[in-house]
Design a protein around this motif. Structure first.
Motif, PDB file in Angstrom:
ATOM      1  N   PRO A 227       0.791  -1.251   0.074  1.00 18.13           N
ATOM      2  CA  PRO A 227      -0.002   0.165  -0.034  1.00 18.13           C
ATOM      3  C   PRO A 227       0.822   1.222  -0.023  1.00 18.13           C
ATOM      4  CG  PRO A 227      -0.713  -1.573   1.663  1.00 18.13           C
ATOM      5  CD  PRO A 227       0.614  -2.213   1.185  1.00 18.13           C
ATOM      6  N   VAL A 228       0.337   2.206  -0.646  1.00 19.00           N
ATOM      7  CA  VAL A 228       1.007   3.581  -0.680  1.00 19.00           C
ATOM      8  C   VAL A 228       0.328   4.680  -0.079  1.00 19.00           C
ATOM      9  CG1 VAL A 228       1.913   5.358  -2.212  1.00 19.00           C
ATOM     10  CG2 VAL A 228       2.595   3.095  -2.732  1.00 19.00           C
ATOM     11  N   ASP A 229       0.605   5.445   0.758  1.00 14.47           N
ATOM     12  CA  ASP A 229      -0.116   6.517   1.344  1.00 14.47           C
ATOM     13  C   ASP A 229       0.577   7.700   1.406  1.00 14.47           C
ATOM     14  OD1 ASP A 229       1.550   6.349   3.726  1.00 14.47           O
ATOM     15  OD2 ASP A 229       0.235   4.898   4.818  1.00 14.47           O
ATOM     16  N   PRO A 230       0.495   8.826   1.999  1.00  8.21           N
ATOM     17  CA  PRO A 230       1.071   9.996   2.297  1.00  8.21           C
ATOM     18  C   PRO A 230       2.509   9.802   2.750  1.00  8.21           C
ATOM     19  CG  PRO A 230      -1.152  10.498   2.796  1.00  8.21           C
ATOM     20  CD  PRO A 230      -1.117   8.982   2.812  1.00  8.21           C
ATOM     21  N   TYR A 231       2.753   8.659   3.380  1.00  7.57           N
ATOM     22  CA  TYR A 231       4.169   8.332   3.970  1.00  7.57           C
ATOM     23  C   TYR A 231       4.877   7.612   2.897  1.00  7.57           C
ATOM     24  CZ  TYR A 231       1.962  10.433   8.078  1.00  7.57           C
ATOM     25  OH  TYR A 231       1.319  11.388   8.850  1.00  7.57           O
ATOM     26  N   GLY A 232       4.497   7.227   1.706  1.00  9.45           N
ATOM     27  CA  GLY A 232       5.312   6.250   0.935  1.00  9.45           C
ATOM     28  C   GLY A 232       4.687   5.031   1.063  1.00  9.45           C
ATOM     29  N   ALA A 233       5.310   3.876   0.301  1.00  9.39           N
ATOM     30  CA  ALA A 233       5.050   2.506   0.430  1.00  9.39           C
ATOM     31  C   ALA A 233       5.051   2.200   2.025  1.00  9.39           C
ATOM     32  CB  ALA A 233       6.001   1.584  -0.278  1.00  9.39           C
ATOM     33  N   ASP A 234       4.123   1.430   2.424  1.00  8.35           N
ATOM     34  CA  ASP A 234       3.960   0.881   3.788  1.00  8.35           C
ATOM     35  C   ASP A 234       4.971  -0.453   3.847  1.00  8.35           C
ATOM     36  OD1 ASP A 234       3.449   0.182   6.055  1.00  8.35           O
ATOM     37  OD2 ASP A 234       1.207  -0.266   6.052  1.00  8.35           O
ATOM     38  N   THR A 235       6.349   0.027   4.155  1.00 10.02           N
ATOM     39  CA  THR A 235       7.301  -1.195   4.178  1.00 10.02           C
ATOM     40  C   THR A 235       7.141  -1.849   5.470  1.00 10.02           C
ATOM     41  OG1 THR A 235       8.803   0.574   5.425  1.00 10.02           O
ATOM     42  CG2 THR A 235       8.922   0.242   2.869  1.00 10.02           C
ATOM     43  N   GLU A 236       6.492  -1.404   6.642  1.00 10.41           N
ATOM     44  CA  GLU A 236       6.151  -2.416   7.631  1.00 10.41           C
ATOM     45  C   GLU A 236       5.622  -3.483   7.454  1.00 10.41           C
ATOM     46  OE1 GLU A 236       4.493   0.421  10.164  1.00 10.41           O
ATOM     47  OE2 GLU A 236       6.559   1.576  10.803  1.00 10.41           O
ATOM     48  N   THR A 250      10.587   3.353  -4.924  1.00 10.90           N
ATOM     49  CA  THR A 250      10.992   4.628  -5.263  1.00 10.90           C
ATOM     50  C   THR A 250      11.064   5.591  -4.088  1.00 10.90           C
ATOM     51  OG1 THR A 250       8.764   4.976  -5.929  1.00 10.90           O
ATOM     52  CG2 THR A 250      10.502   4.302  -7.737  1.00 10.90           C
ATOM     53  N   PRO A 251      12.214   5.527  -3.086  1.00 14.78           N
ATOM     54  CA  PRO A 251      11.911   6.148  -1.763  1.00 14.78           C
ATOM     55  C   PRO A 251      11.975   7.569  -2.099  1.00 14.78           C
ATOM     56  CG  PRO A 251      13.715   4.184  -2.032  1.00 14.78           C
ATOM     57  CD  PRO A 251      13.327   4.466  -3.336  1.00 14.78           C
ATOM     58  N   ALA A 252      12.849   8.098  -2.668  1.00 18.60           N
ATOM     59  CA  ALA A 252      13.232   9.569  -2.864  1.00 18.60           C
ATOM     60  C   ALA A 252      11.812  10.461  -3.223  1.00 18.60           C
ATOM     61  CB  ALA A 252      14.182   9.771  -3.613  1.00 18.60           C
ATOM     62  N   HIS A 253      11.311   9.948  -4.234  1.00 15.68           N
ATOM     63  CA  HIS A 253      10.067  10.411  -4.781  1.00 15.68           C
ATOM     64  C   HIS A 253       9.163   9.359  -5.688  1.00 15.68           C
ATOM     65  CE1 HIS A 253       8.242  13.475  -7.870  1.00 15.68           C
ATOM     66  NE2 HIS A 253       8.001  13.695  -6.833  1.00 15.68           N
ATOM     67  N   GLN A 254       8.201   9.075  -4.789  1.00 12.83           N
ATOM     68  CA  GLN A 254       7.517   7.472  -4.972  1.00 12.83           C
ATOM     69  C   GLN A 254       6.912   8.099  -6.358  1.00 12.83           C
ATOM     70  OE1 GLN A 254       3.868   6.299  -5.528  1.00 12.83           O
ATOM     71  NE2 GLN A 254       4.821   4.617  -5.831  1.00 12.83           N
ATOM     72  N   PHE A 255       6.967   6.960  -7.398  1.00  9.98           N
ATOM     73  CA  PHE A 255       6.264   7.206  -8.685  1.00  9.98           C
ATOM     74  C   PHE A 255       4.828   6.253  -8.870  1.00  9.98           C
ATOM     75  CE2 PHE A 255       5.245   6.411 -12.964  1.00  9.98           C
ATOM     76  CZ  PHE A 255       5.530   7.738 -13.430  1.00  9.98           C
ATOM     77  N   PRO A 256       3.916   6.931  -8.975  1.00 12.44           N
ATOM     78  CA  PRO A 256       3.601   8.361  -9.407  1.00 12.44           C
ATOM     79  C   PRO A 256       3.317   9.323  -8.592  1.00 12.44           C
ATOM     80  CG  PRO A 256       1.887   7.083 -10.073  1.00 12.44           C
ATOM     81  CD  PRO A 256       2.582   6.112  -9.327  1.00 12.44           C
ATOM     82  N   THR A 257       2.884   8.842  -7.189  1.00 13.86           N
ATOM     83  CA  THR A 257       2.040   9.570  -6.261  1.00 13.86           C
ATOM     84  C   THR A 257       3.018  10.841  -5.704  1.00 13.86           C
ATOM     85  OG1 THR A 257       2.850   8.320  -4.109  1.00 13.86           O
ATOM     86  CG2 THR A 257       0.841   7.744  -5.566  1.00 13.86           C
ATOM     87  N   GLY A 258       4.304  10.745  -5.873  1.00 13.21           N
ATOM     88  CA  GLY A 258       5.100  11.955  -5.429  1.00 13.21           C
ATOM     89  C   GLY A 258       5.481  12.189  -4.059  1.00 13.21           C
ATOM     90  N   VAL A 259       5.300  11.181  -3.132  1.00 14.48           N
ATOM     91  CA  VAL A 259       5.651  11.432  -2.063  1.00 14.48           C
ATOM     92  C   VAL A 259       7.078  10.813  -1.716  1.00 14.48           C
ATOM     93  CG1 VAL A 259       3.302  11.612  -0.949  1.00 14.48           C
ATOM     94  CG2 VAL A 259       4.318   9.360  -1.224  1.00 14.48           C
TER      95      VAL A 259
END
Length: 475
Positions: A227-236, A250-259
């Motif tokens: 899942p991707v939310d405003p904090y990026g991918a939920d790596t937990e 894509t840690p620096a700038h999630q593609f495509p959501t931009g977070v």
């Protein structure tokens, strides 16, 4: 003595098979070549001696065939000009289809293109690149013009190690850098190496590029959405996915959501990789372009043994260069190199040498700084225009990269994309980047992924106006 075919005149492929003698077959083959347009009017033919040597027939046979075709009007012969295809011997062309009234349709080619994936290629630094190429080729050793090592040119790997450490916080040495013919080749090599090591499932962000997922699938890996939310991918979530042993992020700038990936989640993915022996595949596709602060360093810097870093020149320079690189953990260098050495395309050595010179001379840094200013100015223009004319459209993501996400009213994404097509504006909705196995989580998210970095400079104002025209009105 040299073979005649290697030293005489021009190459000309003619098929002399079929009935009749050699002279008849030669005349038939030449007529057919002229009739179909393979030999264009005005084309100079090989001398009779050269063609006879190429075909292994008597010179007089060729001379007689030429003379008869001149008489028929297929060829012309003038003293000092040789034998040429006659100017009036126009090739046959299929008749154009009859025109008929057609219903209105979407333009074949958009007037403006705001789809993500490509930078402003009109800004490619041609003069600086050409100057770097001249210097690189002049200084190149002779062996550089051979096939070259699968790992890549040492000149480029050396300067990349310095640049990545300085600009992206990557910890490496040249022997752990592998040069690729584009990001897709690098991802494919890594995926195959993981499959060979027994990995069967890989985590990937719930929003991303479908052809990246296709590469993983072709390598035999099952892609499991994160899942991707405003904090990026939920790596937990990785801790609960017992079959997953790698994660593409894509840690620096999630593609495509931009977070960006939140610091806690950056730490979580490293902890997961260490505890499970897993691997993080870090796609740093536009890490140099951050506008509100210094770019966040690469995750690879936290643990070089658990992260494979992938970078590319496609966004910073141009996709046409086909230049990308991987920084590999020690234990993956040999497996990936073995795969690249068995039939994979080698990256062009001269482009590698040119990029090495471009980097070491400082031209790359100057170009990136210039493009950073250009893209920031465009993003500011877009945000300002929306605030003034469409304040109900929220801008998502951080001030970074070459694209922005525009949140739309529920249920309007597809109608906006279609309306844009009719007006000659190419757009993509966020839904086209969704992982097919990702859960909706309730109401679908309607949004546009707008690549403000793509249009050439002269076309950006028009593209922005076209975008504002198709956005839904205030509800």
């Amino acid at each position: 003595m040299d073979d005649p075919w290697a030293t005489f005149g021009r190459d000309l492929h003619l098929d002399l098979s079929g009935s009749g003698g050699v002279r008849t077959s030669l005349m038939r083959a030449l007529r057919e070549a002229v009739r179909t347009g393979r030999l264009a009017p005005g084309t100079r033919l090989p001398s009779s001696r050269s063609l006879a040597a190429d075909l292994g027939i008597a010179r007089n046979t060729v001379a007689d065939a030429y003379a008869e075709l001149v008489a028929e009007g297929w060829l012309s012969a003038r003293q000092g000009s040789g034998t040429r295809v006659a100017r009036r011997a126009e090739p046959l062309r299929p008749a154009p289809p009859a025109r008929r009234a057609a219903p209105a349709r979407v333009p074949d080619r958009p007037r403006y293109d705001l789809r993500p994936g490509t930078p402003d290629v009109s800004a490619f630094p041609r003069a600086a690149w050409l100057a770097a190429s001249r210097r690189a080729i002049t200084a190149a050793p002779s062996e550089a013009f051979g096939y070259g090592p699968p790992l890549g040119r040492p000149e480029l790997r050396t300067v990349l190690a310095d640049y990545l450490a300085r600009a992206r916080g990557v910890r490496t040495d040249p022997e752990r850098i592998l040069i690729c013919t584009g990001f897709m080749q690098g991802l494919g090599l890594l995926a195959r190496a993981l499959r060979g090591a027994g990995v069967r499932e890989i985590g990937s962000e719930a929003y991303g590029l479908h052809f990246h997922r296709d590469v993983l699938t072709r390598a035999g890996l099952r892609s499991v959405p994160l899942p991707v939310d405003p904090y990026g991918a939920d790596t937990e979530r990785l801790a609960d996915l017992t079959g997953v042993r790698a994660a593409l992020l894509t840690p620096a700038h999630q593609f495509p959501t931009g977070v960006p990936l939140h610091p806690d989640r950056r730490a979580a993915v490293i902890d997961w990789a260490r505890s499970t022996g897993g691997l993080v595949l870090e796609d740093d596709y536009d890490g140099e372009f951050r506008y509100d602060r210094q770019p966040v360093g690469a995750v690879q810097g936290l643990d070089p043994d658990r992260v494979a870093y992938l970078g590319t020149a496609s966004k910073s320079l141009a996709p046409a260069l086909r230049l990308a690189w991987m920084v590999l953990p020690d234990h993956l260098v040999e497996p990936v190199l073995a795969l690249k050495s068995t039939g994979e395309w080698q990256t062009a050595a001269l482009e590698q040498l040119t990029l090495a010179e471009f980097l070491s001379s400082g031209a790359y840094d100057r170009h990136v700084r210039g493009m950073r200013l250009r893209y920031r100015r465009r993003r500011d223009q877009l945000v300002s225009a929306l605030a003034g004319q469409a304040p109900h459209i929220r801008v998502g993501g951080i001030a970074a990269g070459l694209h922005v996400v525009l949140e739309l009213p529920p249920g309007t994404e597809q109608s906006v994309v279609q309306a844009a097509r009719w007006q000659g504006l190419a757009l993509e909705g966020l839904s086209s980047f969704a992982h097919p196995a990702a859960a909706d989580g309730g109401t679908p998210r309607d949004a546009l992924v707008v690549a403000y970095g793509r249009p050439p400079e002269h076309a950006f104002a028009g593209a922005l106006e076209a975008l504002l025209r198709v956005l839904p009105p205030v509800p």
